[in-house]
Design a protein around this motif. Structure first.
Motif, mmCIF file in Angstrom:
data_model
loop_
_atom_site.group_PDB
_atom_site.id
_atom_site.type_symbol
_atom_site.label_atom_id
_atom_site.label_comp_id
_atom_site.label_asym_id
_atom_site.label_seq_id
_atom_site.Cartn_x
_atom_site.Cartn_y
_atom_site.Cartn_z
ATOM 1 N N MET A 29 -2.816 -10.012 10.338
ATOM 2 C CA MET A 29 -1.438 -10.042 9.842
ATOM 3 C C MET A 29 -1.227 -11.207 8.891
ATOM 4 S SD MET A 29 0.877 -8.915 13.127
ATOM 5 C CE MET A 29 2.397 -9.056 12.163
ATOM 6 N N GLY A 30 -1.889 -12.330 9.179
ATOM 7 C CA GLY A 30 -1.783 -13.468 8.266
ATOM 8 C C GLY A 30 -2.314 -13.143 6.884
ATOM 9 N N ILE A 31 -3.453 -12.434 6.835
ATOM 10 C CA ILE A 31 -4.024 -12.044 5.546
ATOM 11 C C ILE A 31 -3.093 -11.086 4.819
ATOM 12 C CG2 ILE A 31 -5.950 -10.850 4.436
ATOM 13 C CD1 ILE A 31 -7.720 -11.845 6.751
ATOM 14 N N ALA A 32 -2.559 -10.100 5.561
ATOM 15 C CA ALA A 32 -1.654 -9.120 4.941
ATOM 16 C C ALA A 32 -0.400 -9.795 4.401
ATOM 17 C CB ALA A 32 -1.283 -8.044 5.956
ATOM 18 N N PHE A 33 0.166 -10.705 5.169
ATOM 19 C CA PHE A 33 1.368 -11.387 4.707
ATOM 20 C C PHE A 33 1.062 -12.342 3.556
ATOM 21 C CE2 PHE A 33 3.283 -9.712 8.501
ATOM 22 C CZ PHE A 33 4.619 -9.577 8.160
ATOM 23 N N SER A 34 -0.147 -12.896 3.511
ATOM 24 C CA SER A 34 -0.537 -13.701 2.348
ATOM 25 C C SER A 34 -0.539 -12.833 1.094
ATOM 26 C CB SER A 34 -1.930 -14.319 2.572
ATOM 27 O OG SER A 34 -1.904 -15.260 3.618
ATOM 28 N N ALA A 35 -1.086 -11.615 1.215
ATOM 29 C CA ALA A 35 -1.063 -10.682 0.079
ATOM 30 C C ALA A 35 0.364 -10.358 -0.324
ATOM 31 C CB ALA A 35 -1.818 -9.399 0.450
ATOM 32 N N MET A 36 1.244 -10.212 0.670
ATOM 33 C CA MET A 36 2.641 -9.920 0.381
ATOM 34 C C MET A 36 3.277 -11.049 -0.424
ATOM 35 S SD MET A 36 5.779 -9.129 3.051
ATOM 36 C CE MET A 36 5.900 -10.819 3.621
ATOM 37 N N TYR A 37 2.993 -12.286 -0.046
ATOM 38 C CA TYR A 37 3.620 -13.404 -0.739
ATOM 39 C C TYR A 37 2.998 -13.685 -2.097
ATOM 40 C CZ TYR A 37 6.217 -14.280 3.513
ATOM 41 O OH TYR A 37 7.067 -14.138 4.576
ATOM 42 N N ILE A 38 1.727 -13.341 -2.261
ATOM 43 C CA ILE A 38 1.121 -13.467 -3.589
ATOM 44 C C ILE A 38 1.808 -12.504 -4.566
ATOM 45 C CG2 ILE A 38 -0.975 -13.025 -4.929
ATOM 46 C CD1 ILE A 38 -2.562 -14.042 -2.493
ATOM 47 N N SER A 39 2.003 -11.261 -4.137
ATOM 48 C CA SER A 39 2.695 -10.292 -4.995
ATOM 49 C C SER A 39 4.165 -10.658 -5.162
ATOM 50 C CB SER A 39 2.563 -8.888 -4.413
ATOM 51 O OG SER A 39 3.019 -8.839 -3.076
ATOM 52 N N ASN A 40 4.759 -11.211 -4.115
ATOM 53 C CA ASN A 40 6.148 -11.685 -4.208
ATOM 54 C C ASN A 40 6.259 -12.789 -5.255
ATOM 55 O OD1 ASN A 40 8.793 -12.439 -3.762
ATOM 56 N ND2 ASN A 40 8.588 -12.568 -1.547
ATOM 57 N N PHE A 41 5.265 -13.693 -5.269
ATOM 58 C CA PHE A 41 5.259 -14.767 -6.273
ATOM 59 C C PHE A 41 5.205 -14.185 -7.679
ATOM 60 C CE2 PHE A 41 2.761 -17.415 -9.161
ATOM 61 C CZ PHE A 41 3.546 -18.564 -9.195
ATOM 62 N N ALA A 42 4.352 -13.191 -7.890
ATOM 63 C CA ALA A 42 4.233 -12.579 -9.216
ATOM 64 C C ALA A 42 5.567 -11.983 -9.658
ATOM 65 C CB ALA A 42 3.148 -11.508 -9.200
ATOM 66 N N VAL A 43 6.275 -11.347 -8.719
ATOM 67 C CA VAL A 43 7.563 -10.724 -9.053
ATOM 68 C C VAL A 43 8.620 -11.785 -9.355
ATOM 69 C CG1 VAL A 43 9.459 -9.324 -8.148
ATOM 70 C CG2 VAL A 43 7.095 -8.617 -7.751
ATOM 71 N N THR A 44 8.743 -12.766 -8.471
ATOM 72 C CA THR A 44 9.833 -13.743 -8.612
ATOM 73 C C THR A 44 9.598 -14.734 -9.745
ATOM 74 O OG1 THR A 44 8.785 -15.087 -6.877
ATOM 75 C CG2 THR A 44 10.526 -13.588 -6.202
ATOM 76 N N GLN A 45 8.336 -15.040 -10.055
ATOM 77 C CA GLN A 45 8.061 -15.960 -11.155
ATOM 78 C C GLN A 45 8.280 -15.287 -12.501
ATOM 79 O OE1 GLN A 45 7.340 -19.258 -11.191
ATOM 80 N NE2 GLN A 45 7.321 -19.178 -13.427
#
Length: 484
Positions: free
Chosen positions: A389-405
């Motif tokens: 789950m930690g790996i999956a949520f890391s992927a979620m936040y990496i993509s979230n960073f791309a969107v929000t930046q």
């Protein structure tokens, strides 16, 4: 005799779900802060994006290491640690004297978000009866979107009737400081939670595991369930000897497939575009409404739509299933985004684009808001659940960073504004909705009503089928080459 103590299970899941309020509050408070903050510190478009997206660096790191922390110290201690970090972030960012320290404290909050977002659904999944797991996990999502709704109302209440100069100098600080209220509530109530019985079983504290399971059920059923948990853990270790180390999980073909499914679902949840509205709702609405107070007021409707969507999903997810909801959500969200984009391009003012955005958020809340988090908490076996789950949520936040930046730079780009009038990010998100529909239909199995200990064979059977299809396709291509 009743097999489950639903009242007690609901009680402890409600306490754990209060971390969702902190998650929602922390994620959405920036939507009201970003415009006055940009003026206060005279930020460029890239710096405005960084003011929002820097949190996600902390999220990535927090989600990545939360598995190791929770496996060593327990789920409950990890939640308490995350709440303390939330408190430090709220106080520090509200009192920040310059942009550098604002970023530092928000990044600390991001570390807490990354930890809490992964460990809370994990904890709830491990204490919930399987037939009620979807609804129990939905409590966190419901309180998270409830926190988002509350923060939209609080932000609007703080700026309503106030001078714009006061909002720029002090108003945004009060928005950030208001987060201390839900944090204090959680820190008081968290001590009434027991530790996860599955974690106790994993660290060979079987007596304590049986004690918690007995409170969640009756003694006979608790003994049977503990036996199943121990059998599952021992069988996993004996057959594959796969540890909870992220490197070994990612290099093992069987576990890698499960992680891949979790990471793609997590990534698609972000690329569909919900966080553009959570983080930048007032900024987006300014494309059709120049008044910041009106934009903040309209943001409340977005939060309310998400809340009601998740509320309905609580009753559907264990009846309809995860997969049908996710497929419906991708199509519904795509249609709403296309309609909103058309309104932006044609310069349609008034309520039409607001209504289509509200409908988008409602459909997302009804489907992907709960469904994606539920899938990520269910598909990982006991031995790799925390790290996976930690790996999956890391992927979620990496993509979230791309969107929000990238959003502020797209939204304030003269070229894109001239060609698309603010709709370009929404068009991209609509495309990812279509990708999500294809991926869910082809790769995701249905997990409704399946116990956590029996989901892995379901996932591995899907992996085996795709490997066989790939080998068959490769063999057919080779045959064609030989014949030619």
């Amino acid at each position: 005799m009743n097999k489950h103590n639903i009242l007690y299970a609901t009680f402890i899941c409600c306490i754990a779900s209060l971390s969702g309020v902190m998650l929602g509050y922390d994620a959405s408070v920036i939507s009201g802060v970003i415009e006055p903050l940009t003026k206060h510190f005279t930020l460029s478009p890239a710096e405005s994006g960084w003011a929002v997206s820097n949190v996600l660096f902390g999220c990535i790191f927090g989600a990545w290491i939360v598995g190791a922390i929770s496996n060593k110290y327990g789920r409950k201690v990890t939640l308490i640690f995350a709440a303390i970090l939330f408190l430090i972030s709220a106080v520090g960012s509200a009192l920040a004297t310059n942009f550098f320290w604002f970023v530092v404290y928000r990044m600390i909050g991001g570390f807490a978000v990354g930890m809490a977002s992964a460990i809370t659904p994990l904890y709830i999944a491990e204490v919930s009866p399987r037939d009620y797991r979807g609804r129990m996990l939905g409590l966190q999502q419901l309180l998270m979107v409830g926190g988002q709704l509350v923060v939209y109302i609080v932000n609007y209440g703080i700026v309503r009737g106030m001078d714009p100069e006061w909002v720029t100098s002090l108003g945004w600080r009060w928005m950030l400081a208001s987060e201390m209220v839900p944090i204090a509530m959680f820190l008081i109530l968290v001590f009434f939670m027991p530790e996860s019985p599955r974690w106790y079983a994993m660290v060979n504290k079987d007596k304590k595991a049986l004690g918690v399971l007995s409170r969640l059920s009756n003694l006979d059923h608790a003994k049977q369930l503990l036996s199943e948990i121990k059998e599952s853990i021992n069988l996993e270790q004996a057959q594959e000897k796969v540890s909870l180390d992220a490197r070994q999980i990612l290099t093992n073909p069987k576990t890698r497939f499960i992680v891949l499914i979790g990471c793609v679902i997590a990534t698609l949840q972000q690329l569909i575009g919900i966080n553009i509205l959570l983080y930048y709702a007032p900024s987006l609405l300014k494309n059709i409404n120049a008044d910041i107070q009106d934009s903040l007021f309209q943001s409340i409707f977005l939060g309310a739509a998400n809340f009601f969507g998740v509320s309905i999903a609580l009753f559907l997810v264990d009846k309809v299933g995860r997969k049908p909801l996710l497929k419906f959500g991708t199509i519904g969200c795509a249609i709403c985004l296309v309609l909103t984009s058309a309104a932006f391009v044609m310069g349609i003012k008034g309520y039409f684009p607001v209504v289509t955005l509200v409908l988008f958020v409602f459909i997302f809340g009804l489907t992907w808001s709960l469904g994606a988090w539920l899938i990520m908490s269910e598909i990982f076996p006991n031995r790799m659940r925390a790290v996976g789950m930690g790996i999956a949520f890391s992927a979620m936040y990496i993509s979230n960073f791309a969107v929000t930046q990238s959003f502020p730079m797209m939204n304030r780009s003269d070229y894109l504004m001239e060609k698309f009038n603010g709709s370009f990010p929404l068009i991209m998100c609509a495309v990812f909705c279509i990708v999500g529909f294809w991926f869910v239909g082809r790769f995701l199995p249905e997990t409704r009503g399946v116990s956590l200990e029996k989901i892995e064979p379901l996932m591995l059977s899907r992996s085996k089928r795709f490997r066989e299809e790939a080998e068959k396709e490769k063999s057919e291509k080779q045959s064609e080459v030989v014949m030619n």
